[in-house]
Design a protein around this motif. Structure first.
Motif, PDB file in Angstrom:
ATOM      1  N   GLY A  66       3.758   5.693  -5.498  1.00 50.26           N
ATOM      2  CA  GLY A  66       3.922   5.762  -6.941  1.00 50.26           C
ATOM      3  C   GLY A  66       2.998   6.763  -7.608  1.00 50.26           C
ATOM      4  O   GLY A  66       3.331   7.330  -8.653  1.00 50.26           O
ATOM      5  N   PHE A  67       1.829   6.985  -7.019  1.00 55.93           N
ATOM      6  CA  PHE A  67       0.900   7.962  -7.582  1.00 55.93           C
ATOM      7  C   PHE A  67       1.071   9.358  -6.991  1.00 55.93           C
ATOM      8  O   PHE A  67       0.600  10.336  -7.575  1.00 55.93           O
ATOM      9  CB  PHE A  67      -0.551   7.493  -7.375  1.00 55.93           C
ATOM     10  CG  PHE A  67      -0.953   6.372  -8.285  1.00 55.93           C
ATOM     11  CD1 PHE A  67      -1.104   6.582  -9.646  1.00 55.93           C
ATOM     12  CD2 PHE A  67      -1.166   5.098  -7.789  1.00 55.93           C
ATOM     13  CE1 PHE A  67      -1.455   5.541 -10.497  1.00 55.93           C
ATOM     14  CE2 PHE A  67      -1.522   4.053  -8.618  1.00 55.93           C
ATOM     15  CZ  PHE A  67      -1.664   4.273  -9.974  1.00 55.93           C
ATOM     16  N   LEU A  68       1.736   9.452  -5.834  1.00 55.77           N
ATOM     17  CA  LEU A  68       1.930  10.748  -5.192  1.00 55.77           C
ATOM     18  C   LEU A  68       3.333  11.306  -5.398  1.00 55.77           C
ATOM     19  O   LEU A  68       3.625  12.396  -4.904  1.00 55.77           O
ATOM     20  CB  LEU A  68       1.647  10.628  -3.685  1.00 55.77           C
ATOM     21  CG  LEU A  68       0.224  10.215  -3.301  1.00 55.77           C
ATOM     22  CD1 LEU A  68       0.124  10.007  -1.793  1.00 55.77           C
ATOM     23  CD2 LEU A  68      -0.792  11.250  -3.760  1.00 55.77           C
ATOM     24  N   VAL A  69       4.196  10.562  -6.074  1.00 54.98           N
ATOM     25  CA  VAL A  69       5.589  10.989  -6.241  1.00 54.98           C
ATOM     26  C   VAL A  69       5.657  12.389  -6.854  1.00 54.98           C
ATOM     27  O   VAL A  69       4.936  12.715  -7.796  1.00 54.98           O
ATOM     28  CB  VAL A  69       6.360   9.976  -7.115  1.00 54.98           C
ATOM     29  CG1 VAL A  69       5.751   9.854  -8.502  1.00 54.98           C
ATOM     30  CG2 VAL A  69       7.826  10.371  -7.209  1.00 54.98           C
ATOM     31  N   PHE A  70       6.515  13.219  -6.285  1.00 55.27           N
ATOM     32  CA  PHE A  70       6.640  14.598  -6.778  1.00 55.27           C
ATOM     33  C   PHE A  70       8.075  15.104  -6.695  1.00 55.27           C
ATOM     34  O   PHE A  70       8.645  15.547  -7.690  1.00 55.27           O
ATOM     35  CB  PHE A  70       5.724  15.528  -5.985  1.00 55.27           C
ATOM     36  CG  PHE A  70       5.902  16.982  -6.335  1.00 55.27           C
ATOM     37  CD1 PHE A  70       5.342  17.503  -7.490  1.00 55.27           C
ATOM     38  CD2 PHE A  70       6.637  17.827  -5.521  1.00 55.27           C
ATOM     39  CE1 PHE A  70       5.505  18.845  -7.836  1.00 55.27           C
ATOM     40  CE2 PHE A  70       6.817  19.163  -5.843  1.00 55.27           C
ATOM     41  CZ  PHE A  70       6.242  19.677  -7.000  1.00 55.27           C
ATOM     42  N   PHE A 100      -6.767   1.732  -6.552  1.00 59.46           N
ATOM     43  CA  PHE A 100      -5.670   0.771  -6.506  1.00 59.46           C
ATOM     44  C   PHE A 100      -5.475   0.200  -5.108  1.00 59.46           C
ATOM     45  O   PHE A 100      -5.051  -0.946  -4.948  1.00 59.46           O
ATOM     46  CB  PHE A 100      -4.369   1.421  -6.992  1.00 59.46           C
ATOM     47  CG  PHE A 100      -4.160   1.334  -8.471  1.00 59.46           C
ATOM     48  CD1 PHE A 100      -3.377   0.332  -9.027  1.00 59.46           C
ATOM     49  CD2 PHE A 100      -4.761   2.239  -9.320  1.00 59.46           C
ATOM     50  CE1 PHE A 100      -3.183   0.243 -10.389  1.00 59.46           C
ATOM     51  CE2 PHE A 100      -4.579   2.166 -10.695  1.00 59.46           C
ATOM     52  CZ  PHE A 100      -3.792   1.163 -11.238  1.00 59.46           C
ATOM     53  N   LEU A 101      -5.766   1.016  -4.084  1.00 59.11           N
ATOM     54  CA  LEU A 101      -5.561   0.569  -2.709  1.00 59.11           C
ATOM     55  C   LEU A 101      -6.761  -0.177  -2.152  1.00 59.11           C
ATOM     56  O   LEU A 101      -6.612  -0.968  -1.217  1.00 59.11           O
ATOM     57  CB  LEU A 101      -5.253   1.767  -1.815  1.00 59.11           C
ATOM     58  CG  LEU A 101      -3.922   2.479  -2.074  1.00 59.11           C
ATOM     59  CD1 LEU A 101      -3.833   3.746  -1.239  1.00 59.11           C
ATOM     60  CD2 LEU A 101      -2.753   1.567  -1.755  1.00 59.11           C
ATOM     61  N   MET A 159       0.831  -1.210   0.000  1.00 60.17           N
ATOM     62  CA  MET A 159       0.000   0.000   0.000  1.00 60.17           C
ATOM     63  C   MET A 159       0.865   1.259   0.000  1.00 60.17           C
ATOM     64  O   MET A 159       0.550   2.235  -0.693  1.00 60.17           O
ATOM     65  CB  MET A 159      -0.934  -0.019   1.211  1.00 60.17           C
ATOM     66  CG  MET A 159      -1.963  -1.134   1.156  1.00 60.17           C
ATOM     67  SD  MET A 159      -2.966  -1.257   2.655  1.00 60.17           S
ATOM     68  CE  MET A 159      -3.976   0.217   2.507  1.00 60.17           C
ATOM     69  N   ILE A 160       1.949   1.255   0.778  1.00 59.32           N
ATOM     70  CA  ILE A 160       2.850   2.413   0.816  1.00 59.32           C
ATOM     71  C   ILE A 160       3.431   2.685  -0.564  1.00 59.32           C
ATOM     72  O   ILE A 160       3.494   3.842  -1.015  1.00 59.32           O
ATOM     73  CB  ILE A 160       3.980   2.175   1.836  1.00 59.32           C
ATOM     74  CG1 ILE A 160       3.434   2.216   3.266  1.00 59.32           C
ATOM     75  CG2 ILE A 160       5.097   3.208   1.665  1.00 59.32           C
ATOM     76  CD1 ILE A 160       4.456   1.825   4.317  1.00 59.32           C
TER      77      ILE A 160
END
Length: 280
Positions: free
Chosen positions: A214-218, A267-268, A208-209
């Motif tokens: 992967g979707f919040l990477v900035f 996804f989660l 989950m982490i």
């Protein structure tokens, strides 16, 4: 006793989420401050755009590679270190793997910017071992930029996940492993039927982490490439930042943020219904 924590969450998490959902249905110009209702226009425009497909694919690459390395490979490393006979050597390797996760992302980004440079350490090493034909400007090449940044994230974070899994493995009673060896189980069978089965809960957390990450990477993208070259390393969060603070399209940026929220949740969601060993 939990009311203060719930109040803080409501003020700084849930309320902004609700407000942002509303902003996603507006055409809000940052510079002029004008805001008017446009319904689903922002979402239709986003989902029909070619750049959305590109950045979403980059996020999927990030998620897939992160899950492979930071869950799969980290699990193998954790199990190997726990099985080492020399404890001080095991501790040395743990520290070595874990130290990168303590370093600031800004420092790491700047460091790898120099490593990936045309005259940087990576190209120098390739030339030294006779592979100079593969040397290139890794962050300036549209085909390699996103993978170069993803590699940095794996180097930085794999040790963190490894430590989580090591702690979970240490909680498994040693008697179970000893009984399995007495019964003639080989290392592969012990790893799969005992180690993996008993740390399923921690594996789910690690999964989950990494999916959420992967979707919040900035930061990695922003520091090292800013989404370039030509948008080849752009992800949803950097696209949101660009529209919000470069183009001033806050309504459209809010719609992108809401899409990130929905995609991450979808996804989660399956992970929330996967039961661990021993759960009713």
């Amino acid at each position: 006793y939990i009311f203060p924590a719930l109040l803080i969450l409501a003020m700084f998490v849930y309320y902004p989420i609700v407000r942002n959902i509303g902003y996603g249905f507006t055409d809000w110009e940052l510079m002029s401050g004008t805001r008017h209702w446009v319904g689903l226009n922002n979402y239709i425009k986003l989902l029909k755009s070619a750049e959305f497909a590109k950045v979403f694919l980059n996020n999927l690459r990030y998620v897939g590679i992160s899950v492979f390395f930071q869950v799969g490979v980290a699990l193998i490393i954790a199990a190997a270190l726990e099985n080492m006979k020399t404890r001080w050597l095991s501790g040395l390797f743990r520290t070595t793997f874990f130290i990168p996760s303590l370093i600031s992302l800004t420092i790491i980004g700047l460091m790898f910017t120099f490593i990936y440079n045309n005259e940087g350490l990576l190209n120098g090493f390739l030339k030294f071992v006779g592979l100079g034909q593969y040397a290139k400007g890794w962050l300036g090449n549209g085909k390699t930029a996103i993978y170069a940044v993803i590699a940095v994230s794996q180097w930085r974070s794999i040790g963190y996940t490894m430590m989580l899994l090591i702690v979970a493995i240490q909680r498994i009673p040693r008697e179970i492993f000893e009984a399995a060896r007495i019964d003639g189980a080989n290392s592969a069978r012990i790893f799969w039927d005992i180690t993996v089965a008993n740390i399923a809960g921690m594996l789910k957390i690690a999964l989950m982490i990494n999916i959420a990450g992967g979707f919040l990477v900035f930061y990695e993208i922003f520091i090292m490439t800013s989404g370039g070259p030509y948008g080849s390393s752009q992800v949803l969060s950097t696209l949101m930042y660009e529209y919000a603070f470069v183009h001033g399209k806050m309504g459209y940026a809010s719609a992108i943020a809401n899409v990130i929220l929905v995609i991450s949740f979808l996804f989660l969601l399956p992970q929330l219904f996967v039961k661990n060993k021993g759960e009713a």
